[in-house]
Design a protein around this motif. Structure first.
Motif, PDB file in Angstrom:
ATOM      1  N   TRP A  32      36.022  37.732  43.252  1.00 17.38           N
ATOM      2  CA  TRP A  32      36.887  37.451  42.098  1.00 17.38           C
ATOM      3  C   TRP A  32      38.288  36.958  42.466  1.00 17.38           C
ATOM      4  O   TRP A  32      39.187  36.980  41.620  1.00 17.38           O
ATOM      5  CB  TRP A  32      37.011  38.720  41.244  1.00 17.38           C
ATOM      6  CG  TRP A  32      35.731  39.070  40.546  1.00 17.38           C
ATOM      7  CD1 TRP A  32      34.985  38.248  39.734  1.00 17.38           C
ATOM      8  CD2 TRP A  32      35.052  40.334  40.573  1.00 17.38           C
ATOM      9  NE1 TRP A  32      33.898  38.916  39.256  1.00 17.38           N
ATOM     10  CE2 TRP A  32      33.907  40.202  39.752  1.00 17.38           C
ATOM     11  CE3 TRP A  32      35.301  41.555  41.185  1.00 17.38           C
ATOM     12  CZ2 TRP A  32      33.016  41.248  39.539  1.00 17.38           C
ATOM     13  CZ3 TRP A  32      34.420  42.605  40.977  1.00 17.38           C
ATOM     14  CH2 TRP A  32      33.286  42.449  40.167  1.00 17.38           C
ATOM     15  N   HIS A  33      38.503  36.551  43.710  1.00 19.61           N
ATOM     16  CA  HIS A  33      39.865  36.165  44.072  1.00 19.61           C
ATOM     17  C   HIS A  33      40.365  34.950  43.292  1.00 19.61           C
ATOM     18  O   HIS A  33      39.620  33.993  43.075  1.00 19.61           O
ATOM     19  CB  HIS A  33      39.968  35.895  45.572  1.00 19.61           C
ATOM     20  CG  HIS A  33      39.997  37.161  46.361  1.00 19.61           C
ATOM     21  ND1 HIS A  33      40.997  38.095  46.211  1.00 19.61           N
ATOM     22  CD2 HIS A  33      39.138  37.679  47.267  1.00 19.61           C
ATOM     23  CE1 HIS A  33      40.748  39.127  47.000  1.00 19.61           C
ATOM     24  NE2 HIS A  33      39.622  38.908  47.646  1.00 19.61           N
ATOM     25  N   ALA A  34      41.631  35.034  42.906  1.00 15.35           N
ATOM     26  CA  ALA A  34      42.275  33.932  42.195  1.00 15.35           C
ATOM     27  C   ALA A  34      42.599  32.828  43.193  1.00 15.35           C
ATOM     28  O   ALA A  34      42.766  33.096  44.385  1.00 15.35           O
ATOM     29  CB  ALA A  34      43.555  34.439  41.542  1.00 15.35           C
ATOM     30  N   SER A  35      42.684  31.590  42.709  1.00 17.01           N
ATOM     31  CA  SER A  35      43.065  30.542  43.653  1.00 17.01           C
ATOM     32  C   SER A  35      44.504  30.073  43.449  1.00 17.01           C
ATOM     33  O   SER A  35      45.127  29.607  44.381  1.00 17.01           O
ATOM     34  CB  SER A  35      42.098  29.368  43.587  1.00 17.01           C
ATOM     35  OG  SER A  35      42.307  28.659  42.411  1.00 17.01           O
ATOM     36  N   THR A 314      37.763  45.339  40.582  1.00 19.10           N
ATOM     37  CA  THR A 314      38.125  45.004  41.973  1.00 19.10           C
ATOM     38  C   THR A 314      38.473  46.240  42.795  1.00 19.10           C
ATOM     39  O   THR A 314      38.637  46.137  44.010  1.00 19.10           O
ATOM     40  CB  THR A 314      39.354  44.069  42.027  1.00 19.10           C
ATOM     41  OG1 THR A 314      40.420  44.695  41.312  1.00 19.10           O
ATOM     42  CG2 THR A 314      39.061  42.702  41.450  1.00 19.10           C
ATOM     43  N   ASP A 315      38.590  47.403  42.149  1.00 23.93           N
ATOM     44  CA  ASP A 315      39.045  48.604  42.875  1.00 23.93           C
ATOM     45  C   ASP A 315      38.168  48.887  44.088  1.00 23.93           C
ATOM     46  O   ASP A 315      38.658  49.323  45.132  1.00 23.93           O
ATOM     47  CB  ASP A 315      39.059  49.830  41.956  1.00 23.93           C
ATOM     48  CG  ASP A 315      40.156  49.746  40.898  1.00 23.93           C
ATOM     49  OD1 ASP A 315      40.824  48.690  40.821  1.00 23.93           O
ATOM     50  OD2 ASP A 315      40.327  50.712  40.140  1.00 23.93           O
ATOM     51  N   LYS A 316      36.865  48.638  43.924  1.00 28.98           N
ATOM     52  CA  LYS A 316      35.965  48.945  45.047  1.00 28.98           C
ATOM     53  C   LYS A 316      36.205  48.018  46.230  1.00 28.98           C
ATOM     54  O   LYS A 316      35.749  48.281  47.345  1.00 28.98           O
ATOM     55  CB  LYS A 316      34.506  48.901  44.600  1.00 28.98           C
ATOM     56  CG  LYS A 316      34.032  47.560  44.153  1.00 28.98           C
ATOM     57  CD  LYS A 316      32.541  47.627  43.852  1.00 28.98           C
ATOM     58  CE  LYS A 316      32.064  46.252  43.451  1.00 28.98           C
ATOM     59  NZ  LYS A 316      30.802  46.187  42.825  1.00 28.98           N
ATOM     60  N   TYR A 317      36.916  46.917  46.009  1.00 36.54           N
ATOM     61  CA  TYR A 317      37.281  46.022  47.113  1.00 36.54           C
ATOM     62  C   TYR A 317      38.707  46.292  47.623  1.00 36.54           C
ATOM     63  O   TYR A 317      39.317  45.439  48.280  1.00 36.54           O
ATOM     64  CB  TYR A 317      37.176  44.558  46.673  1.00 36.54           C
ATOM     65  CG  TYR A 317      35.763  44.134  46.336  1.00 36.54           C
ATOM     66  CD1 TYR A 317      34.803  44.009  47.328  1.00 36.54           C
ATOM     67  CD2 TYR A 317      35.404  43.857  45.024  1.00 36.54           C
ATOM     68  CE1 TYR A 317      33.507  43.616  47.023  1.00 36.54           C
ATOM     69  CE2 TYR A 317      34.105  43.467  44.711  1.00 36.54           C
ATOM     70  CZ  TYR A 317      33.165  43.350  45.711  1.00 36.54           C
ATOM     71  OH  TYR A 317      31.887  42.956  45.409  1.00 36.54           O
ATOM     72  N   ASP A 435      41.246  31.052  36.119  1.00 37.45           N
ATOM     73  CA  ASP A 435      41.350  31.138  37.578  1.00 37.45           C
ATOM     74  C   ASP A 435      40.428  32.253  38.086  1.00 37.45           C
ATOM     75  O   ASP A 435      40.886  33.344  38.423  1.00 37.45           O
ATOM     76  CB  ASP A 435      42.806  31.396  37.981  1.00 37.45           C
ATOM     77  CG  ASP A 435      43.027  31.276  39.489  1.00 37.45           C
ATOM     78  OD1 ASP A 435      42.072  30.941  40.209  1.00 37.45           O
ATOM     79  OD2 ASP A 435      44.167  31.532  39.934  1.00 37.45           O
ATOM     80  N   ASN A 436      39.152  31.972  38.091  1.00 42.06           N
ATOM     81  CA  ASN A 436      38.106  32.869  38.625  1.00 42.06           C
ATOM     82  C   ASN A 436      37.955  34.188  37.872  1.00 42.06           C
ATOM     83  O   ASN A 436      36.870  34.496  37.396  1.00 42.06           O
ATOM     84  CB  ASN A 436      38.307  33.124  40.115  1.00 42.06           C
ATOM     85  CG  ASN A 436      38.059  31.837  40.882  1.00 42.06           C
ATOM     86  OD1 ASN A 436      37.056  31.176  40.664  1.00 42.06           O
ATOM     87  ND2 ASN A 436      38.986  31.454  41.740  1.00 42.06           N
TER      88      ASN A 436
END
Ligand code: FRU
Length: 486
Positions: A32-35, A314-317, A435-436
């Motif tokens: 899920w990273h933004a670009s 995203t917490d798990k990452y 953005d993703n």
């Protein structure tokens, strides 16, 4: 994410290289990273801090606990930018490493004085019994990004506030430097303290009173107050936690609000002619917005795309949170507009007529016009099973409705899955930045704004037109050279 206190407040130097490498690796696994939005390198990003112009560049720090997706021992991470679109991490950090900020370098602002950037922030301190003290303290950053902390406490906690006293915002009004600080009084109501710099020396402050801006005190705390000037009109932006919903309707855990005022009466510490309280943003997450008046006369703001006390997919990452695009403020017909800075168009890599699309790379801008007297519905982040983020622009009933109940991974559902606001029943435009896992929607060039996260699953990257006839453009957005923003 709930982590034990001893993990969240472990000294930075205690984290081993191996542990840090593991966190980094995990962050890199996220789909899920933004670009083109600022994200934390690792850990949790919250408030924008120290947004300013210094040394020929725009400076923006972010609050960060770097070791996981939780609120722990906070520091500031420095980024800078030439164009307010491309931001780069410089390596400068304001660390919680003195007795005055032992439990966190909390939020604050920045202001250039004689070729150095003065950082004005809150030192969060706890004693052995975990009793909190809160100090307003300072530091200087030179042109090489060396940071030196001021030795003295600049503002002690006054007698009429509780331990909730933070987030100093420094600004210049007619040649005098002021700072406002968010506070809670002894009756547990939120308010704002005002100080001025004695002889404009930013290391000596005297209290001048409590800001009179027509607030009722129904909130229990005001975080992140900002007094900005738009065409000379004061605009106060703040986060009234626990605000009574009879005063303002909002759905997020805490609102980010504003009032437009007519003038700042420095004798009586009063914002004269303050409007009703209004929501700054109608989306699922925008908080702790910070702004400043630029040397060339613009008023810029940036928001944390996130909220306190919420778990994210995203917490798990091992990371959470992002920064919004930088938005410029203007006032038209008495209404506040927020719209990304002009340079955002430099991200447009290709342009085509808007139509439905089975697949996109979820990194685009839509510039759309919705005809009057029509209910249009778009499904973004859509898949072939009919899932997606529904955006209804209803120019018949005069409403915008954003529904994420079928959009990607669900979270924070206790706060509802729909956000809406009213609009005029006439032709309406929307600029939509995707953005993703981030979406920022600007209705009528910023008259109403919806900022939100969406965490799409595999193949949730289409655009469907469910009803209506919106027309316009689709722009693919590319961050210059694909370079990483964080
Ligand atoms: C707002 C806030 C501020 C505080 C900071 C700590 O999100 O609670 O009031 O300074 O976050 O990270």
């Amino acid at each position: 994410m709930n982590l034990p206190q001893e993990t969240r407040y472990r000294a930075y130097s205690d984290w081993s290289k191996e542990e840090i490498a593991k966190i980094n690796e995990n962050v890199n696994q996220s789909p899920w990273h933004a670009s083109y939005h600022i994200e934390p390198r690792t850990g949790l990003l919250n408030d924008p801090n120290g947004f300013s112009f210094f040394n020929g560049k725009y400076n923006l720090f972010y609050q960060n606990w770097p070791f996981g997706a939780a609120h722990g021992l906070k520091e500031w991470i420095h980024t800078e930018s030439d164009d307010l679109v491309h931001f780069y991490v410089t390596g400068a950090e304001l660390r919680p490493d003195t007795e005055h900020d032992s439990h966190g370098a909390y939020s604050g602002s920045a202001y250039e004085v004689d070729g150095k950037l003065f950082l004005f922030y809150t030192g969060n301190v706890r004693d052995k019994k975990w009793i909190r003290d809160t100090l307003q303290i300072g530091a200087w950053m030179d042109k090489d990004h060396n940071i030196t902390k001021c030795e003295n406490i600049l503002i002690h906690k006054p007698a009429d506030v509780t331990e909730h006293f933070r987030d100093p915002q420094i600004f210049n009004y007619k040649g005098q430097l002021y700072t406002i600080v968010g506070a809670q009084n002894l009756e547990k109501s939120g308010f704002i303290k005002v100080y001025k710099a004695t002889d404009n020396n930013v290391e000596t402050w005297e209290e001048v009173g409590n800001l009179d801006f027509g607030s009722t005190g129904s909130e229990y705390m005001i975080e992140c107050p900002n007094l900005l000037f738009v065409d000379e009109k004061p605009v106060i932006i703040y986060c009234p936690q626990g605000l009574d919903k009879s005063e303002l309707n909002y759905d997020n855990i805490y609102p980010n609000t504003f009032k437009i005022c007519q003038s700042f009466d420095t004798e009586n510490i009063k914002l004269v002619g303050a409007s009703e309280i209004q929501n700054l943003d109608y989306g699922f997450e925008a908080y702790a917005t910070q702004g400043f008046n630029t040397p060339d006369g613009r008023t810029l703001i940036v928001s944390w795309i996130g909220l306190p006390d919420i778990d994210y997919p995203t917490d798990k990452y091992n990371y959470q949170g992002a920064m919004s695009l930088v938005k410029e403020l203007s006032i038209k017909d008495g209404k506040l507009y927020q719209y990304p800075v002009e340079a955002i168009t430099s991200l447009r890599a290709s342009s085509e007529q808007f139509t439905a699309k089975a697949e996109t790379n979820n990194t685009y801008e839509l510039e759309l016009t919705f005809p009057p007297n029509q209910k249009s519905e778009l499904l973004l982040f859509s898949d072939s099973k009919g899932n997606g983020l529904s955006l209804i622009v209803d120019t018949k009933e005069g409403k915008i409705i954003l529904d994420r109940s079928k959009a990607g991974i669900q979270y924070a559902t206790d706060f509802g899955t729909i956000r809406e606001c009213s609009i005029d029943t006439k032709e309406t435009t929307a600029n939509i930045f995707v953005d993703n896992s981030i979406i920022e929607i600007f209705i009528n060039k910023g008259e109403k704004v919806f900022t939100s996260r969406v965490f799409p699953e595999n193949h949730q990257n289409g655009i469907q037109i469910k009803s209506g006839e919106p027309t316009g453009k689709y722009f693919e957005l590319k961050y210059q050279n694909g370079s990483k923003i964080n």
